[in-house]
Design a protein around this motif. Structure first.
Motif, mmCIF file in Angstrom:
data_model
loop_
_atom_site.group_PDB
_atom_site.id
_atom_site.type_symbol
_atom_site.label_atom_id
_atom_site.label_comp_id
_atom_site.label_asym_id
_atom_site.label_seq_id
_atom_site.Cartn_x
_atom_site.Cartn_y
_atom_site.Cartn_z
ATOM 1 N N GLY A 92 -16.907 -11.758 5.229
ATOM 2 C CA GLY A 92 -15.578 -11.406 4.751
ATOM 3 C C GLY A 92 -14.483 -11.995 5.620
ATOM 4 N N ARG A 93 -14.660 -11.937 6.926
ATOM 5 C CA ARG A 93 -13.652 -12.516 7.817
ATOM 6 C C ARG A 93 -13.575 -14.027 7.647
ATOM 7 N N ALA A 94 -14.722 -14.659 7.476
ATOM 8 C CA ALA A 94 -14.733 -16.114 7.281
ATOM 9 C C ALA A 94 -14.013 -16.497 5.995
ATOM 10 N N ALA A 95 -14.199 -15.701 4.931
ATOM 11 C CA ALA A 95 -13.518 -15.988 3.669
ATOM 12 C C ALA A 95 -12.009 -15.884 3.821
ATOM 13 N N ALA A 96 -11.559 -14.890 4.573
ATOM 14 C CA ALA A 96 -10.116 -14.737 4.803
ATOM 15 C C ALA A 96 -9.579 -15.871 5.660
ATOM 16 N N GLU A 97 -10.330 -16.264 6.677
ATOM 17 C CA GLU A 97 -9.876 -17.322 7.564
ATOM 18 C C GLU A 97 -9.796 -18.675 6.864
ATOM 19 N N ALA A 98 -10.507 -18.834 5.746
ATOM 20 C CA ALA A 98 -10.479 -20.096 5.008
ATOM 21 C C ALA A 98 -9.276 -20.212 4.076
ATOM 22 N N LEU A 99 -8.561 -19.107 3.875
ATOM 23 C CA LEU A 99 -7.418 -19.131 2.962
ATOM 24 C C LEU A 99 -6.243 -19.902 3.560
ATOM 25 N N GLU A 100 -5.560 -20.655 2.710
ATOM 26 C CA GLU A 100 -4.343 -21.352 3.121
ATOM 27 C C GLU A 100 -3.104 -20.742 2.491
ATOM 28 N N SER A 101 -3.270 -19.892 1.488
ATOM 29 C CA SER A 101 -2.157 -19.165 0.881
ATOM 30 C C SER A 101 -2.709 -17.893 0.249
ATOM 31 N N LEU A 102 -1.833 -16.903 0.107
ATOM 32 C CA LEU A 102 -2.261 -15.620 -0.453
ATOM 33 C C LEU A 102 -1.046 -14.878 -0.975
ATOM 34 N N SER A 103 -1.142 -14.389 -2.200
ATOM 35 C CA SER A 103 -0.160 -13.462 -2.753
ATOM 36 C C SER A 103 -0.748 -12.068 -2.625
ATOM 37 N N VAL A 104 -0.074 -11.189 -1.875
ATOM 38 C CA VAL A 104 -0.672 -9.907 -1.539
ATOM 39 C C VAL A 104 0.316 -8.772 -1.761
ATOM 40 N N THR A 105 -0.200 -7.660 -2.268
ATOM 41 C CA THR A 105 0.611 -6.463 -2.521
ATOM 42 C C THR A 105 0.710 -5.612 -1.269
ATOM 43 N N VAL A 106 1.919 -5.191 -0.974
ATOM 44 C CA VAL A 106 2.163 -4.204 0.076
ATOM 45 C C VAL A 106 2.715 -2.964 -0.607
ATOM 46 N N GLN A 107 2.051 -1.839 -0.444
ATOM 47 C CA GLN A 107 2.455 -0.603 -1.119
ATOM 48 C C GLN A 107 2.392 0.553 -0.132
ATOM 49 N N VAL A 108 3.513 1.246 0.017
ATOM 50 C CA VAL A 108 3.569 2.359 0.966
ATOM 51 C C VAL A 108 4.264 3.549 0.325
ATOM 52 N N ARG A 109 4.010 4.711 0.907
ATOM 53 C CA ARG A 109 4.701 5.937 0.537
ATOM 54 C C ARG A 109 5.471 6.438 1.752
ATOM 55 N N ILE A 110 6.773 6.617 1.583
ATOM 56 C CA ILE A 110 7.646 7.087 2.653
ATOM 57 C C ILE A 110 8.054 8.517 2.339
ATOM 58 N N GLN A 111 7.668 9.434 3.213
ATOM 59 C CA GLN A 111 7.986 10.846 3.010
ATOM 60 C C GLN A 111 8.853 11.363 4.149
ATOM 61 N N SER A 112 9.767 12.259 3.814
ATOM 62 C CA SER A 112 10.601 12.931 4.816
ATOM 63 C C SER A 112 10.363 14.427 4.732
ATOM 64 N N PHE A 113 10.161 15.037 5.907
ATOM 65 C CA PHE A 113 9.970 16.478 6.021
ATOM 66 C C PHE A 113 11.004 17.032 7.007
ATOM 67 N N GLU A 114 11.391 18.272 6.808
ATOM 68 C CA GLU A 114 12.326 18.924 7.725
ATOM 69 C C GLU A 114 11.641 20.110 8.384
ATOM 70 N N LYS A 115 11.774 20.189 9.703
ATOM 71 C CA LYS A 115 11.225 21.344 10.407
ATOM 72 C C LYS A 115 12.030 22.588 10.046
ATOM 73 N N ALA A 116 11.329 23.662 9.803
ATOM 74 C CA ALA A 116 11.987 24.910 9.415
ATOM 75 C C ALA A 116 13.000 25.340 10.467
ATOM 76 N N ARG A 117 14.133 25.819 9.990
ATOM 77 C CA ARG A 117 15.181 26.301 10.888
ATOM 78 C C ARG A 117 14.880 27.756 11.272
ATOM 79 N N ALA A 118 15.337 28.136 12.440
ATOM 80 C CA ALA A 118 15.083 29.501 12.921
ATOM 81 C C ALA A 118 15.788 30.511 12.004
#
Length: 282
Positions: free
Chosen positions: A256-282
């Protein structure tokens, strides 16, 4: 811009406050921690290490630095900065901790986005000494610490914001160091994150996601945002850096690493989830 180093650090051995004395940080019990020539301090006791050099290796850090400094993940960094600065008062420095900061890319971008409008007091912490060394070399303004999320060397209720990006959240510790009303910004990989790269290096592609957690104890949910990008990588160096900076490099077999190292170009998806939380107030 107004960027200062966060200084409410604690001794990792007894939890008491640290004070800077020349080229070291010291506590009232007499424990002393030297400031390295690069400007960081090592606050991870040997008894709390699971290996000689825990965290990312020097090669992984170098790959991540090259890839991130090329701007590929800047939309993610900008979205994180927006979440961090949301609701931030302008009258006093916003105390921010990146727990698992790597080589400091997201904190540097936060400082750029904040500009002169939001004063910041910044601490970057990572378990990898190589990551912290790289971070300190690139920007001397924040405080940089080698430490663990499991035992943050930070005073209780001293942080306004805490970032955990592609890392290992320890919610009890996060809640301890955040002020009431302080916010946690967490970024995790989505199910399609790097799916094209994973299809090349693995015989079978699994969804890249963590199990859905219940709401962290002591926190309220503020917001969630899904962010997807398509990166066009047009040289083998960028592809190699992307692979080397992720755990996939070590999970993939030799073929698998060898296959990746042989690539000269790649279209790749980057997908993330950004969450915000608040600490409870006293």
């Amino acid at each position: 811009m107004t960027i200062t180093a966060f200084d409410k650090l604690t001794c990792p051995l007894d939890g008491t406050a640290l004070q800077q004395a020349g080229v070291a940080w010291q506590c009232a019990s007499g424990h002393s921690y030297d400031i390295a020539r690069q400007g960081y301090v090592h606050l991870l006791p040997v008894q709390n290490k699971r290996s000689r050099d825990p965290g990312d290796s020097k090669a992984m850090v170098a790959a991540r630095r090259a890839f991130l400094n090329s701007g590929y993940y800047q939309p993610i960094a900008d979205a994180v900065a927006e979440a961090v600065l949301a609701g931030a008062p302008l009258s006093q420095p916003l105390a921010c901790l990146d727990a698992g900061c790597g080589e400091g890319y997201y904190l540097r971008r936060l400082a750029e986005v904040a500009g002169g409008h939001h004063p910041l007091s910044i601490l970057g912490l990572d378990i990898s000494k190589y990551a912290i060394q790289a971070a300190a070399r690139q920007d001397a303004r924040p405080a940089w610490v080698v430490g663990s999320n499991a035992n943050l060397p930070v005073e209780a209720e001293s942080m306004d914001r805490l970032l955990c990006l592609f890392g290992f959240p320890v919610y009890a510790e996060f809640a301890r160091v955040l002020k009431p009303g302080g916010r946690l910004v967490q970024v995790d990989a989505g199910p399609d994150h790097l799916k094209e790269l994973r299809a090349i290096i693995y015989p079978e592609v699994r969804k890249e996601t963590r199990p859905v957690r219940a709401l962290p104890e002591g926190f309220g949910h503020l917001s969630s945002r899904e962010l997807s990008l398509t990166l066009e990588l047009t040289n083998a160096g960028a592809i190699g850096d992307l692979l080397a900076m992720t755990p996939h490099f070590y999970r993939a077999n030799a073929e698998g690493r060898a296959a990746a190292e042989a690539l000269e170009s790649l279209s790749v998806t980057v997908q993330v989830r950004i969450q915000s939380f608040e600490k409870a107030r006293a």
